[in-house]
Design an enzyme around this catalytic site. Structure first.
Site, mmCIF file in Angstrom:
data_model
loop_
_atom_site.group_PDB
_atom_site.id
_atom_site.type_symbol
_atom_site.label_atom_id
_atom_site.label_comp_id
_atom_site.label_asym_id
_atom_site.label_seq_id
_atom_site.Cartn_x
_atom_site.Cartn_y
_atom_site.Cartn_z
ATOM 1 N N SER A 199 -77.584 -67.086 -48.381
ATOM 2 C CA SER A 199 -77.591 -68.312 -49.160
ATOM 3 C C SER A 199 -77.900 -69.498 -48.244
ATOM 4 O O SER A 199 -78.956 -69.516 -47.615
ATOM 5 C CB SER A 199 -76.258 -68.466 -49.908
ATOM 6 N N GLU A 329 -79.962 -64.072 -58.967
ATOM 7 C CA GLU A 329 -78.969 -64.805 -58.180
ATOM 8 C C GLU A 329 -77.978 -65.589 -59.048
ATOM 9 O O GLU A 329 -76.771 -65.434 -58.935
ATOM 10 C CB GLU A 329 -79.680 -65.766 -57.224
ATOM 11 N N HIS A 421 -75.881 -63.317 -57.337
ATOM 12 C CA HIS A 421 -75.709 -63.938 -56.022
ATOM 13 C C HIS A 421 -74.499 -63.329 -55.314
ATOM 14 O O HIS A 421 -73.439 -63.155 -55.905
ATOM 15 C CB HIS A 421 -75.487 -65.441 -56.227
#
Length: 501
Positions: A199, A329, A421
């Protein structure tokens, strides 16, 4: 340098002094490794150093305990997060954690390869103290692992008139210099350092890949769901001035130092809050159009240009790169609206979040399988593509003939029904039994998938090749992590309508 071991404790020397860690498992047995936690690589960023460039830590006398995680830049209770990342109170927030199977000094060229991990959290949150980031599995497979902390939010990335920009970036660089100067004492090879992150951490390692000053410190890069900030200098200054004005002080070190850490965090959260009322589509549209307010700033010096531009210019072209993202995600944000959205045409809703005209038709045609899963699924996929997967494809294409491997993590979590995610992180670290993995990956996450993802990462760290064909724009080859995994031609075909030729 010397190293001694007594019972379950083990000591090693660093350039600042001796540290005392602990073995996990019996030394010399299969799978045993040692953990050295909370080693400071810089002085505590408080007082006169609060908004300054990081300063290497002064030497200490005797052996310093490295048995517990150090203080984190993240403060307070982070609430429910996808990855357990606890906050640890304290001032000395610039520290590293070293996990090694062989804590003994090594000669030049004889050490184990090294993985340096940068945590995510949007550049304003996150912690290296997560149980998921323990390097035990990498240690088992012959890789020394280091996780690093850095200043977050405004303290790390905010514009201040008379302070150095990109203080968080300077923290990354000093941590990498610490690894260069010290990792041999822990059995690692400073010439074989792969940096990885997820991320914001994935964006961090991509920024470092495109940063001239980082080149001597890294040998390879692995970016997981990288989110680039690429904050313009003008936007950074505007935000810094707004925050100072909201706090009633001048936008200087002296002025902002009058505000407590808690007050700066309060102002930061207020100024970066999404649309009032919580409409997720409006909030994400705002993020897509405006980007992050805090993160690496394009200052023309340390960060010379935007990430893709730096890579297209050839910076870091000699460094092998693996990058990719999960398929969905942030699709989870629409889960609560699935039933309502099923009655809304996907074409209409995609228009509301910014995709129109021929590009919308091409995107829908390239993602028919997702469209069949409903409007929430295709809109969630579009938001994922705009924020993560287009960046991965653009960087892979910008690299040209440089050694680059692209992947997709497509395994759908049984808890969410999609590849959300963070779901790939415990597979990367091969820690499926760790705390709270079941909350994101279900009670029985497939070990075979962890073997594949983690095994590819180990192969890359050790040999600079994860084990599938390199990316070329013509073939578009990508590894698709699923059960079973496969290597696919044009694996990012669904993303191409969003990326200019």
């Amino acid at each position: 340098m010397t190293q001694t071991s007594t019972g379950t404790l083990v000591e090693a020397d660093t350039t600042a002094g001796r540290v005392r860690g602990a073995w996990r498992g019996e030394p010399g047995t299969a799978g045993a490794s040692a953990a050295f936690l909370g080693i400071p690589f810089a002085e505590a960023p408080v007082g006169e150093l609060r908004f300054a460039a990081p300063v290497p830590h002064r030497p200490w006398e005797g052996a310093r305990d490295a048995l517990d995680f150090g203080a984190t830049a993240q403060r307070g209770d982070p609430g429910v997060t996808l990855i357990p990342e606890p906050s640890v109170p304290g001032e000395s927030t610039l520290n590293v954690n070293v996990f090694t199977p062989a804590p003994a000094p090594t000669a030049v060229g004889e050490g184990l390869p090294v993985l340096v991990y940068v945590h995510g959290g949007g550049y304003f949150a996150g912690s290296p103290a997560s149980p998921w980031y323990d390097g035990a599995a990498f240690n088992r497979d012959g890789v020394v692992t280091v996780s690093v902390s850095y200043r977050l939010g405004f303290d790390g990335f905010g514009w201040i008139a008379d302070a150095p920009l990109n203080r968080g970036v300077l923290d990354w660089l000093l941590a990498l210099e610490w690894v260069r100067d010290n990792v041999a004492a822990f059995g690692g090879d400073p010439a074989r350092v792969t940096i990885a992150g997820q991320s914001a951490g994935g964006g961090a390692v991509l920024a470092l890949l495109g940063m001239p000053k980082a080149q001597p410190l890294i040998a390879a890069v692995y970016s997981i769901s990288g989110a680039a900030a690429d904050v313009s200098l003008a936007d950074a200054e505007a935000f810094g001035r707004r925050l100072a004005e909201a706090g009633g002080v001048e936008p200087t070190r002296a002025g902002l130092s009058r505000l407590s850490e808690e007050r700066v965090l309060e102002l930061q959260q207020k100024l970066t809050a999404s649309v009032e009322g919580g409409n997720p589509l409006d909030g994400l549209r705002s993020f897509i159009d405006g980007g992050l307010s805090l993160g690496p700033v394009i200052d023309g010096d340390l960060v010379p240009m935007a990430t893709v531009e730096a890579i297209r210019a050839g910076i870091g072209a000699d460094k092998p790169l693996v990058l990719g993202a999960t398929d969905d995600e942030f699709s989870m944000i629409l889960d609560g609206a699935k039933d309502k959205l099923r009655w809304v045409p996907a074409r209409y809703l995609l228009g509301k979040v910014g995709l129109k005209g021929g590009a919308r038709s091409a995107y829908l045609a390239a993602n028919r399988e997702v469209t069949r899963r409903g409007t929430a699924a295709i809109v969630g996929r579009y938001l994922t593509d705009r924020m993560f997967r287009t960046l991965a494809l653009r960087i892979a294409r910008a690299r040209g003939a440089a050694p680059t491997w692209l992947y997709r993590f497509s395994w759908r979590s049984p808890n969410f029904g999609s590849a959300v995610h963070c779901v790939d992180v415990p597979f990367f670290f091969d820690c499926l039994g760790a705390e709270r993995v079941g909350a994101i990956a279900g009670e029985h996450p497939p070990q075979a998938l962890a073997d594949d993802v983690h095994g590819g990462a180990v192969a890359f760290v050790q040999h600079g090749d994860p084990g599938w064909s390199r990316f070329t724009d013509a073939a578009g080859t990508a590894r698709v992590y699923d059960t079973p995994s496969r290597t696919a031609a044009d694996g990012y075909a669904g993303v191409r309508p969003l990326v200019a030729p």
